[in-house]
Each structure stands twice: as structure tokens, then as C-alpha cells.
Write an enzyme that holds these catalytic residues in place. Structure first.
Site, PDB file in Angstrom:
ATOM      1  N   TYR A  16       0.857  -1.190   0.000  1.00 24.42           N
ATOM      2  CA  TYR A  16       0.000   0.000   0.000  1.00 24.42           C
ATOM      3  C   TYR A  16       0.890   1.235   0.000  1.00 24.42           C
ATOM      4  O   TYR A  16       1.837   1.338   0.794  1.00 24.42           O
ATOM      5  CB  TYR A  16      -0.907   0.030   1.233  1.00 24.42           C
ATOM      6  CG  TYR A  16      -1.689   1.319   1.359  1.00 24.42           C
ATOM      7  CD1 TYR A  16      -2.940   1.453   0.763  1.00 24.42           C
ATOM      8  CD2 TYR A  16      -1.173   2.409   2.059  1.00 24.42           C
ATOM      9  CE1 TYR A  16      -3.655   2.642   0.869  1.00 24.42           C
ATOM     10  CE2 TYR A  16      -1.881   3.592   2.164  1.00 24.42           C
ATOM     11  CZ  TYR A  16      -3.116   3.709   1.560  1.00 24.42           C
ATOM     12  OH  TYR A  16      -3.813   4.885   1.655  1.00 24.42           O
ATOM     13  N   GLU A  56      -3.372   7.565  -4.126  1.00 24.03           N
ATOM     14  CA  GLU A  56      -3.407   6.313  -3.371  1.00 24.03           C
ATOM     15  C   GLU A  56      -3.291   5.132  -4.321  1.00 24.03           C
ATOM     16  O   GLU A  56      -4.092   4.999  -5.260  1.00 24.03           O
ATOM     17  CB  GLU A  56      -4.704   6.206  -2.570  1.00 24.03           C
ATOM     18  CG  GLU A  56      -4.780   4.961  -1.689  1.00 24.03           C
ATOM     19  CD  GLU A  56      -6.088   4.876  -0.936  1.00 24.03           C
ATOM     20  OE1 GLU A  56      -6.050   4.700   0.296  1.00 24.03           O
ATOM     21  OE2 GLU A  56      -7.157   4.989  -1.577  1.00 24.03           O
TER      22      GLU A  56
END
Length: 453
Positions: A157, A246
Site C-alpha cells: 500500500y 493512493e
């Protein structure tokens, strides 16, 4: 107040300072705030737009196509030539575990043939996908993204965003990618790493390499991951005026290369003047029509689930107005701040927004005229009441600049507008009127309010 709307209200205060939690101005929707400037919502784009931006800036992504029909989905899968992932394009997270209003489950599905991809797409397109983040009404799916299926060795992530704690941009990353990062943060906060970026120097390759190494990249993938992070910051985050980039997951494929498998980008709405091509990609169909209309009229509006419409100038006063309505047993139907420079036309548009909500049984206007002149508000109220043929009672509390002129305008309008100088009394009055209208509607009895002048 619907709990799902609390984050939206908080978003309006993104440029506001918090005040002490011991202050008497604490709100029923959270901590009190002192408004500094009017904040604007950040633009969100569909995943296929975000992936296109990454690809155009030299960031490696899986091959993908976009389809708006079943036939286009079949053709896209044929062109990709292999197993594909069919992704519903809506502006809400949690698509994979969502359910469409037609009963079809999952907004992210694997397909092993073009025909299967087309079949899956047919069940997604035109339906509304309900996820944990979409609200109970869901979001409409008008496009699907047909993406190449890649087999990954490891998933991470990575996000780049602004962080007040660091007074600038920061990289947020975790070795636990491809899952809900909120769950990771809650269950294992030590798995989340934050690396501040010098806002003047920017992200260096050495710093990007260090972050990549800490994540677990090694060998050729390490250098490739460092280049990806460097480009994400300099080519995407900075050049696009993004507030957040993101990537979940950032993956190392079985071929040893690094790919951005899924992307979400938010953009600073204040940069619209220099990012017009990006803002032209906005999909208003994903938004509540009232939010779209409010944005066009330059109003801060958020629909709630109550029955008392609110029209107020100033975000702090709007919060206090909603609080006092709740204090006296009512429920606000909206947050609406017309700001300090509203025109009578904007006030009329504000009433259109409020009265288009069929749940609204009464309206409270609460204006403190400093920069905002009370007579301008009064002109807007009168114009709206006449043009829209308002049937609901309006309680109007005006104080400040040109208030006597405003009262005179309302008094001679012969409209069902109830003036009240005291906010507490005005709140009690509008709650009582709302209760009367509610009971009358339940009994199928018409109520007509007459104000003898």
C-alpha cells in the site's frame, strides 16, 4: 442526522481551526470550529481516468480498456487477450464486497473469456452498486474497466498526501497491501509507515529507494519501485495539484516488474483554473444532484435526513443553528451556508435546493448580517417564495446590517414568512410548525398558514 453525512460536513471545515473541546460552541456533529475561509470539496475521478493519468506520466499500470456496453466489454477483453478483471466504475470504495441493486454481488470480478467479461459487464452497467462507502442508495455504474489480470508476488500500500502533523506532503505506506488499509491501521497500526517529504526539495530518488527498501522490495524491483514513487510524487502529485494519490496495491509481478494495480487520486478544487482538462473529466452523475446544483450556485450544501430546512450565512452559525434545532426536538434537513457575499439569486437557488427535498416541512432562515446584508437575503426569500409558490412555513430570524429594511420588505410581502428576533424562540417555533405539518400529512389533512398583516 445521518452518520454517513458527518464526514461530508467535516470536509467543509478542512481549512478551519479547531477550538477547545471545552468551548460552549461544541457541535452535535463533532468538535466546534472557527471558520477562516470557505473550503471546497476535492475533485475525485474514476479509476480509469486515474490509471490513464499514471500511464501518461510514465508509471507502469496493467493494460486496460473502458466499456459502456456489453459489446464494448467483449471487444475490450478480446483486445487484452487473456484473463481480465472487470471493475465497476463508481466513486466509492469497497467495490469488491459491494452488491448491485439488481442482486448481482461484487463490483470487481474475474473473467476468463471475452464472453464472460461481457456477461459480467451487462449485470453491472446501468445498476447501482451499494458499498460500505456509497451510502444505502448506492452509486450508478455507467462504465466498467476491463483490466489485464496480472499475477503478483507481493502487494503493498502506498499513498502520497498532505499531513498537517508534518506541515507538508508525506508518503504513507504499508507492506500489507491489497486489503482495506483502514482495517490495517486499526488492527496493526505499527504496519503503517509515514515518511515526510521536504516540500522545497521534493522526494529524492535516494529517499524513494529507502522507502521502497523498507517496504520489502529487493534487486531490480527495488530500483523500479523507487522510480515509481519518484514519478508518483513529481509527475502526478505535484503536476496535477493532487491532494492524495493512493495506490492499493502497488505490486511486484511474477515477471519482476512493479505495477500500480489500482489508483485513486483526489485533486485540489482550488486549482481548477490551471487543471481544466482534469476537471472536465468530472462525472456529476456520481454526485447527489443537490450537491451539483449547490456547487454551480457557489453554495455550501449537504443534504441530511431531517424535516427542517436551514438557510444560514456562515458555517459556524449554520452548525449552531442545527444544534439548537436538535436541542428543541427537531432534525435539520440540510447544512446550507450561503456565505458572506450571497446575492438574492443565490438565496433563491438555496430555497430551490431546500424545497426540492420532500421531507422538508418547515424552513428556518438564520442570518447575522455583517458582510451579508439582511435586505439582500429578504429579497431572495421573497423572490423564492413567489416563484416557487412555497407551501411550507418559513421562520425568519434576521439580525445585523440593514435588518430594518429587511423586516419592512418581509412585512409588506404578504407571504407566510414568520419573523422572529430571538434564535431560541425561532428554533422552538420552526420545530413546532414542522411537527404540525408532519402530523397533518400523516392524517392526510391539508394545512394552510395565514399571516394577517
Amino acid at each position: 442526522m445521518a452518520s454517513s453525512n458527518i464526514p461530508k460536513i467535516r470536509g467543509i471545515f478542512s481549512n478551519f481551526h479547531r477550538i477547545s473541546t471545552s468551548s460552549p460552541l461544541k457541535s452535535s456533529v463533532g468538535v466546534g470550529f472557527i471558520p477562516l475561509v470557505n473550503a471546497r470539496r476535492n475533485l475525485s475521478l474514476h479509476e480509469f481516468h486515474s490509471m490513464g493519468i499514471l500511464s501518461s506520466r510514465g508509471v507502469t499500470v496493467p493494460r486496460f480498456k473502458v466499456a459502456a456496453t456489453q459489446e464494448e466489454a467483449v471487444q475490450a477483453a478480446k483486445e487484452i487477450n487473456g484473463d481480465v478483471v472487470v471493475k465497476a466504475q463508481i466513486l466509492a470504495g469497497g467495490r469488491g464486497k459491494g452488491t448491485f441493486d439488481n442482486g448481482f454481488k461484487g463490483g470487481v470480478r474475474l473473467a476468463f473469456s471475452p464472453e464472460e467479461a461481457g456477461e459480467i459487464a451487462s449485470k453491472m452497467l446501468g445498476a447501482r452498486l451499494v458499498t460500505k462507502q456509497s451510502g444505502p442508495e448506492g452509486r450508478p455504474c455507467h462504465h466498467v474497466m476491463i483490466s489485464q489480470r496480472l499475477f503478483t508476488r507481493r502487494e503493498f500500500y502506498v499513498a502520497i498526501t498532505m499531513d498537517r502533523a508534518f506541515l507538508g506532503p508525506v508518503i504513507v505506506c504499508s507492506a500489507q497491501g491489497g486489503v482495506n488499509i483502514e482495517d490495517v491501521a486499526r488492527e496493526n497500526p505499527s504496519a503503517i509507515q509515514k515518511t515526510p517529504i521536504d516540500i522545497h526539495e521534493g522526494l529524492t530518488l535516494a529517499q524513494a529507494r529507502d522507502v521502497s527498501e523498507k517496504l520489502g522490495f529487493r534487486g531490480g524491483a527495488l530500483e523500479e519501485a523507487a522510480v515509481v514513487l519518484h514519478r508518483l510524487y513529481h509527475e502526478v502529485f505535484l503536476k496535477s495539484d493532487a491532494t492524495m494519490v493512493e495506490i492499493n496495491p502497488l505490486a511486484e509481478g511474477t515477471d519482476g516488474h512493479v505495477y500500480c494495480m489500482d489508483c485513486k487520486i483526489n485533486f485540489d478544487s482550488n486549482a481548477e483554473f490551471r487543471q481544466k482538462p482534469l476537471f472536465a473529466l468530472k462525472d456529476d452523475r456520481q454526485e447527489d444532484w443537490r450537491d451539483v446544483a449547490a456547487a454551480k450556485a457557489n453554495l455550501n450544501y449537504i443534504g441530511l435526513d431531517g424535516e427542517i430546512g436551514c438557510l444560514v450565512n456562515g458555517a459556524g452559525l449554520a452548525m449552531a443553528t442545527m444544534d439548537i434545532i436538535k436541542l428543541h426536538g427537531g432534525k435539520p434537513a440540510n447544512f446550507l451556508d450561503v456565505g458572506g457575499g450571497a446575492t438574492s439569486e443565490q438565496v433563491k437557488e438555496a430555497f430551490k435546493l431546500i424545497t426540492n427535498d420532500q421531507k422538508v416541512h418547515a424552513i428556518l432562515v438564520n442570518i447575522f448580517g455583517g458582510i451579508m446584508r439582511c435586505d439582500v437575503i429578504a429579497e431572495g426569500i421573497i423572490a423564492a417564495a413567489k416563484e416557487l409558490d412555497l407551501k411550507v412555513p418559513i421562520v425568519c430570524r434576521l439580525q445585523g446590517t440593514r435588518v430594518e429594511d429587511a423586516k419592512a420588505l418581509i412585512a409588506t410581502s404578504n407571504l407566510r414568512i414568520l419573523p422572529c428576533d430571538n434564535l431560541d424562540e425561532a428554533a422552538k417555533m420552526v420545530v413546532k410548525l414542522s411537527e404540525i405539518v408532519t402530523l397533518a400529512k400523516k392524517a392526510f389533512v391539508g394545512v394552510k398558514f395565514e399571516l394577517p398583516i
